[in-house]
Design a protein around this motif. Sequence first.
Motif, short mmCIF file in Angstrom:
data_model
loop_
_atom_site.label_atom_id
_atom_site.label_comp_id
_atom_site.label_asym_id
_atom_site.label_seq_id
_atom_site.Cartn_x
_atom_site.Cartn_y
_atom_site.Cartn_z
N THR A 244 26.00 21.29 46.02
CA THR A 244 25.40 20.78 47.25
C THR A 244 24.34 19.74 46.89
O THR A 244 23.58 19.92 45.94
N ILE B 176 33.74 15.48 49.88
CA ILE B 176 32.51 16.10 50.36
C ILE B 176 32.68 16.54 51.82
O ILE B 176 33.58 16.08 52.51
N ARG B 177 31.79 17.43 52.23
CA ARG B 177 31.78 17.91 53.63
C ARG B 177 30.33 17.94 54.11
O ARG B 177 29.44 18.42 53.41
N PHE B 178 30.11 17.40 55.32
CA PHE B 178 28.77 17.44 55.91
C PHE B 178 28.90 17.58 57.42
O PHE B 178 29.96 17.35 57.99
N TYR C 261 25.04 17.71 51.93
CA TYR C 261 26.50 17.72 51.90
C TYR C 261 27.00 18.56 50.74
O TYR C 261 26.35 18.68 49.70
#
Length: 180
Positions: free
Chosen positions: A68, A125-127, A172
Amino acid sequence: MGRNLLKIIGKIIQVGILVVLVVIVESSNEKIENKILYDNSSSSIDLSTMALKLKEEIASDLYSVKDTYTGDLTGYVANCPSCSGRLACLPNYNVLNGIDSYEDISYGKVRIIASSKNLSCGTIIRFNKPSISEEPVIGIVLDRGVLGNDIDLLASSVEYARSYIGRAPVSYDVLRFGWQ
């Protein structure tokens, strides 16, 4: 490289088995056909349960957090003053025609992200950014030009970048490092 290739082949085989199992289960007309008897014993395997379990295992591995980061999120457009319209990472797509997403073999349609070299090309990535989507945003690093842990989300227009992305701190999750 060889180890990564073996991981990819393993995932492809798992998905293939899952597809075969789902086809078998879906094509059966009676519940009894969903069971396979083995070793002449009264034990059986429920193919529906196996298929669902395999699907969950694949999904949980794909979406498990590897690391993260925290930085600033901004939006950018392909025709900005210092932009060429071509992405820095291979395959160097030309995005001057308004393309802002990429079809990844494992994650499907994902948004295009610019980052520093802290994140290698192909990193997923993920946000969360509610002004962009109620669901988490999944993106892939295909461009450069950002410092530190900041990320830029490719937008189809300046108006979209200003209205929906803006500039804000973001945390993220990295789901995949590079083209694994």
